[in-house]
Design a protein around this motif. Structure first.
Motif, mmCIF file in Angstrom:
data_model
loop_
_atom_site.group_PDB
_atom_site.id
_atom_site.type_symbol
_atom_site.label_atom_id
_atom_site.label_comp_id
_atom_site.label_asym_id
_atom_site.label_seq_id
_atom_site.Cartn_x
_atom_site.Cartn_y
_atom_site.Cartn_z
ATOM 1 N N GLU A 101 -6.522 -0.846 -5.795
ATOM 2 C CA GLU A 101 -7.491 -0.788 -4.711
ATOM 3 C C GLU A 101 -7.313 0.573 -4.026
ATOM 4 N N THR A 130 -2.309 -1.141 -3.782
ATOM 5 C CA THR A 130 -3.304 -0.324 -3.091
ATOM 6 C C THR A 130 -2.798 1.099 -2.913
ATOM 7 N N THR A 159 0.813 -1.212 0.000
ATOM 8 C CA THR A 159 0.000 0.000 0.000
ATOM 9 C C THR A 159 0.847 1.263 0.000
#
Length: 201
Positions: free
Chosen positions: A92, A71, A49
């Protein structure tokens, strides 16, 4: 995170997500330290992420490609359109909101179809986390259009009770500064204990 061995050590604990901050003003800025090969060594089941603040679409796309991110976690004033574009590009999207009172949740309405998850944190004068405890009671009695990450000063001692104290069960818990020995460097034993305690509930 940004230290090669520390990242690999945390990955051994099998977290669901691992975060890398790409906001230059953060003391945890990873952009000039993190080795792209490090993130490529992480298993695919861990959501890699990137944390961004008011970055452009191209900046996020280029950084995600370079560091093999799956992400994007957005902590600025990013628009719903940007969130949608990132999703269309295969990322995402987690959109962060700082909440002081329940009415602040109204800001999530325009993002209900634009992102995958919300993240709720304590308000701060600066972008990013404050390390201060989030007032979970704000979430009492609400209905959310998206699952959410609970953040805001979560510490090791919260592991045994946080899921009971939060009025709505969070999708995930975002831990950071209370588990560090230095900015961007996690204390492995405390992270391991926290994860084990949470997963036993």
């Amino acid at each position: 995170m940004r230290d090669h061995q520390n990242i690999l050590d945390v990955a051994m604990l099998d977290p669901d997500y691992m975060g890398f901050i790409f906001y230059p003003k953060s003391p945890r800025f990873a952009g000039n330290i993190l080795n792209p090969e490090t993130t490529r060594l992480l298993p695919d089941k861990i959501h890699k992420t990137g944390v961004f603040v008011n970055a452009t679409l191209n900046e996020i796309k280029e950084t995600s490609l370079k560091f093999n991110l799956s992400t994007a976690q957005l902590h600025g004033n990013e628009s719903p359109d940007l969130c949608k574009e990132l999703r269309e590009n295969g990322l995402e999207v987690i959109k962060a909101f700082s909440l002081k009172k329940q009415s602040d949740l109204n800001a999530t309405n325009q993002y209900r179809e634009a992102c995958d998850f919300f993240l709720f944190d304590t308000p701060t004068a600066r972008y990013g986390g404050s390390g201060k405890k989030f007032d979970w009671s704000i979430l009492e009695g609400i209905l959310l259009s998206r699952p959410f990450f609970l953040s805001g000063g979560i510490e090791a001692e919260d592991a045994s009770g946080i899921l009971k104290e939060c009025p709505i069960e969070p999708y995930a818990l975002d831990i950071n500064s209370k588990f560090e020995t230095a900015p961007g460097f996690k204390e492995i034993a405390s992270v391991e204990k926290f994860i084990k305690t949470i997963r036993q509930q």
